[in-house]
Scaffold this motif. Structure first.
Motif, PDB file in Angstrom:
ATOM      1  N   UNK A 316       0.845  -1.208   0.000  1.00  0.00           N
ATOM      2  CA  UNK A 316       0.000   0.000   0.000  1.00  0.00           C
ATOM      3  C   UNK A 316       0.873   1.249   0.000  1.00  0.00           C
ATOM      4  N   UNK A 317       1.946   1.251   0.796  1.00  0.00           N
ATOM      5  CA  UNK A 317       2.843   2.411   0.841  1.00  0.00           C
ATOM      6  C   UNK A 317       3.496   2.655  -0.512  1.00  0.00           C
ATOM      7  N   UNK A 318       3.899   1.595  -1.202  1.00  0.00           N
ATOM      8  CA  UNK A 318       4.534   1.761  -2.512  1.00  0.00           C
ATOM      9  C   UNK A 318       3.545   2.296  -3.547  1.00  0.00           C
ATOM     10  N   UNK A 319       2.311   1.830  -3.505  1.00  0.00           N
ATOM     11  CA  UNK A 319       1.301   2.377  -4.419  1.00  0.00           C
ATOM     12  C   UNK A 319       1.039   3.848  -4.124  1.00  0.00           C
ATOM     13  N   UNK A 320       0.936   4.194  -2.833  1.00  0.00           N
ATOM     14  CA  UNK A 320       0.750   5.598  -2.478  1.00  0.00           C
ATOM     15  C   UNK A 320       1.924   6.454  -2.904  1.00  0.00           C
ATOM     16  N   UNK A 321       3.136   5.918  -2.789  1.00  0.00           N
ATOM     17  CA  UNK A 321       4.325   6.658  -3.220  1.00  0.00           C
ATOM     18  C   UNK A 321       4.288   6.932  -4.709  1.00  0.00           C
ATOM     19  N   UNK A 322       3.848   5.954  -5.491  1.00  0.00           N
ATOM     20  CA  UNK A 322       3.774   6.151  -6.940  1.00  0.00           C
ATOM     21  C   UNK A 322       2.763   7.233  -7.306  1.00  0.00           C
ATOM     22  N   UNK A 323       1.624   7.227  -6.631  1.00  0.00           N
ATOM     23  CA  UNK A 323       0.619   8.266  -6.881  1.00  0.00           C
ATOM     24  C   UNK A 323       1.186   9.640  -6.542  1.00  0.00           C
ATOM     25  N   UNK A 324       1.802   9.773  -5.368  1.00  0.00           N
ATOM     26  CA  UNK A 324       2.334  11.066  -4.943  1.00  0.00           C
ATOM     27  C   UNK A 324       3.427  11.553  -5.877  1.00  0.00           C
ATOM     28  N   UNK A 325       4.294  10.667  -6.323  1.00  0.00           N
ATOM     29  CA  UNK A 325       5.383  11.072  -7.211  1.00  0.00           C
ATOM     30  C   UNK A 325       4.859  11.544  -8.551  1.00  0.00           C
ATOM     31  N   UNK A 326       3.938  10.797  -9.125  1.00  0.00           N
ATOM     32  CA  UNK A 326       3.406  11.193 -10.444  1.00  0.00           C
ATOM     33  C   UNK A 326       2.675  12.534 -10.367  1.00  0.00           C
ATOM     34  N   UNK A 327       1.855  12.712  -9.349  1.00  0.00           N
ATOM     35  CA  UNK A 327       1.130  13.980  -9.219  1.00  0.00           C
ATOM     36  C   UNK A 327       2.096  15.115  -8.892  1.00  0.00           C
ATOM     37  N   UNK A 328       3.147  14.847  -8.109  1.00  0.00           N
ATOM     38  CA  UNK A 328       4.115  15.893  -7.798  1.00  0.00           C
ATOM     39  C   UNK A 328       4.868  16.360  -9.033  1.00  0.00           C
ATOM     40  N   UNK A 329       5.309  15.431  -9.867  1.00  0.00           N
ATOM     41  CA  UNK A 329       5.986  15.805 -11.110  1.00  0.00           C
ATOM     42  C   UNK A 329       5.038  16.579 -12.019  1.00  0.00           C
ATOM     43  N   UNK A 330       3.802  16.118 -12.114  1.00  0.00           N
ATOM     44  CA  UNK A 330       2.829  16.787 -12.968  1.00  0.00           C
ATOM     45  C   UNK A 330       2.581  18.222 -12.497  1.00  0.00           C
ATOM     46  N   UNK A 331       2.316  18.400 -11.226  1.00  0.00           N
ATOM     47  CA  UNK A 331       1.984  19.735 -10.730  1.00  0.00           C
ATOM     48  C   UNK A 331       3.208  20.648 -10.691  1.00  0.00           C
ATOM     49  N   UNK A 332       4.406  20.088 -10.518  1.00  0.00           N
ATOM     50  CA  UNK A 332       5.605  20.917 -10.583  1.00  0.00           C
ATOM     51  C   UNK A 332       5.789  21.543 -11.947  1.00  0.00           C
ATOM     52  N   UNK A 333       5.534  20.778 -13.004  1.00  0.00           N
ATOM     53  CA  UNK A 333       5.627  21.337 -14.348  1.00  0.00           C
ATOM     54  C   UNK A 333       4.591  22.414 -14.599  1.00  0.00           C
ATOM     55  N   UNK A 334       3.372  22.178 -14.166  1.00  0.00           N
ATOM     56  CA  UNK A 334       2.314  23.178 -14.354  1.00  0.00           C
ATOM     57  C   UNK A 334       2.671  24.474 -13.631  1.00  0.00           C
ATOM     58  N   UNK A 335       3.218  24.371 -12.422  1.00  0.00           N
ATOM     59  CA  UNK A 335       3.611  25.568 -11.673  1.00  0.00           C
ATOM     60  C   UNK A 335       4.709  26.340 -12.394  1.00  0.00           C
ATOM     61  N   UNK A 336       5.644  25.647 -13.024  1.00  0.00           N
ATOM     62  CA  UNK A 336       6.733  26.339 -13.725  1.00  0.00           C
ATOM     63  C   UNK A 336       6.237  27.075 -14.960  1.00  0.00           C
ATOM     64  N   UNK A 337       5.171  26.591 -15.575  1.00  0.00           N
ATOM     65  CA  UNK A 337       4.630  27.272 -16.754  1.00  0.00           C
ATOM     66  C   UNK A 337       3.861  28.531 -16.385  1.00  0.00           C
ATOM     67  N   UNK A 338       3.352  28.601 -15.158  1.00  0.00           N
ATOM     68  CA  UNK A 338       2.533  29.750 -14.767  1.00  0.00           C
ATOM     69  C   UNK A 338       3.357  30.946 -14.316  1.00  0.00           C
ATOM     70  N   UNK A 339       4.601  30.740 -13.888  1.00  0.00           N
ATOM     71  CA  UNK A 339       5.431  31.837 -13.394  1.00  0.00           C
ATOM     72  C   UNK A 339       6.427  32.259 -14.468  1.00  0.00           C
TER      73      UNK A 339
END
Length: 359
Positions: A316-339
């Motif tokens: 369960x922890x590994x699945x949660x880690x994968x979700x958090x990592x993918x969403x973190x990479x995704x949202x980090x890119x979106x934030x860089x495009x807005x500034x």
């Protein structure tokens, strides 16, 4: 006289503002100029405020990605499908039926969810079909559509073969009962052969955009996504298989965690200013949570060799880690495009380096 008086009045007003400490801009060489220097007058320091990076009419320099949460979820489910198919192939080749069965079923469920998320983003199911009408090797989206189109049927056939034992032994169902297992074995290996491309092409897809923090991280994103896929597939095995059969899942967890943590560390430290979106705000919190869950999952997988409960919690922890990592990479890119600063400053640095090299 009539023309000199307004000039004298402006000069006196300018002098009065300086004496009062009111910020104002002046010509080059004045106590405070447009280049952001400091000056002292009457023992008081005048300081130019920090520059703000803005664009015309307050609009961003780059258009931020229009993708929503469903594409971030697509990144996760695609990796889960790939990792689960590799897990199933490992169980098949080493004689671990529970591991094989869990991997095949999870792979089919995940690739089905991926297709739903992709079609939802495209807007109409027909658009997915239209993308299969042409093949453009230079387009990561086109290549990814074909990878998904090849992987899906193979993963589906392998999963269907797991139900062969429930069919009657006589007649046409009996024939299917005898034929499905070897066909499922071949399909499972075919899906596993396609899995590395499915796990990593989404990283290439993000890096191929103009989004600053994605584009600059082109060497790391496929590595992160490959590691995340392995870790999530290992999580499925740790949850569903008995502890005695979970050996390949534990090894996958260690390998996936090493790749994921290495890649995440690189994007947070190697990119200079463009690493900032991955360290701050919501993306930073998600990536830190991903690291913590990955470490906990690997530790539990190694320590819980004889405990089904601890192995399941690690999964369960590994699945949660994968979700958090993918969403973190995704949202980090979106934030860089807005500034705008993440577009302007790296461009200036590249220009200065080019001039220095030419000079």
């Amino acid at each position: 006289m009539s023309t000199d008086r307004p000039v004298g009045d402006r000069f006196r007003r300018f002098r009065d503002r300086l004496d009062a400490g009111t910020p104002d801009a002046g010509p080059a060489g004045s106590p405070r100029n447009g280049r952001g220097g400091r000056a002292r007058r009457g023992g008081e320091e005048l300081r130019v405020p920090e520059a703000e990076f803005t664009s015309y009419y307050g609009r961003p320099i780059l258009k931020a990605p229009v993708w929503k949460w469903d594409i971030a979820a697509y990144l996760f489910t695609g990796g889960l499908a790939a990792g689960s198919s590799l897990l199933a192939a490992g169980g098949q080749l080493t004689g671990r039926p529970a591991l094989r069965r869990a991997g095949r079923v999870a792979s089919l469920a995940a690739v089905t969810a991926s297709t739903v998320f992709l079609i939802k983003d495209l807007g109409r199911p027909a658009r997915f079909h239209h993308m299969l009408r042409v093949a453009k090797p230079t387009s990561p989206m086109s290549v990814g559509t074909w990878i998904l189109g090849a992987f899906g049927p193979a993963a589906g056939l392998a999963a269907v073969a797991e139900g062969a034992a429930w069919l009657p032994e006589r007649g046409l169902p009996g024939l299917a009962r005898r034929v499905l297992p070897p066909v499922g074995h071949a399909a499972g290996l075919a899906a596993a052969a396609t899995a590395p491309a499915l796990a990593t092409y989404t990283g290439v897809l993000l890096a191929d955009t103009a989004v600053p923090s994605w584009h600059e991280a082109y060497p790391e994103l496929p590595v992160i996504f490959a590691g995340s896929a392995l870790a999530s597939g290992a999580g499925v095995g740790l949850i569903a298989a008995p502890a005695a059969q979970a050996g390949p899942a534990r090894r996958m967890a260690v390998a996936g965690a090493a790749l994921e943590l290495y890649g995440a560390h690189r994007v947070e430290t190697r990119l200079g200013l463009l690493s900032e979106p991955y360290r701050t705000g919501r993306p930073g919190r998600l990536l830190r949570a991903g690291r913590a869950l990955t470490a906990a999952g690997v530790a539990g997988a190694l320590l819980g060799r004889r405990s089904r409960t601890l192995s399941a919690l690690s999964g369960v922890a590994l699945l949660g880690a994968s979700v958090a990592t993918r969403f973190g990479i995704f949202e980090g890119g979106v934030a860089s495009a807005k500034d705008p600063k993440y577009t302007v400053l790296p461009q200036r640095e590249r220009l200065e380096r080019r001039r220095a090299a030419e000079g």
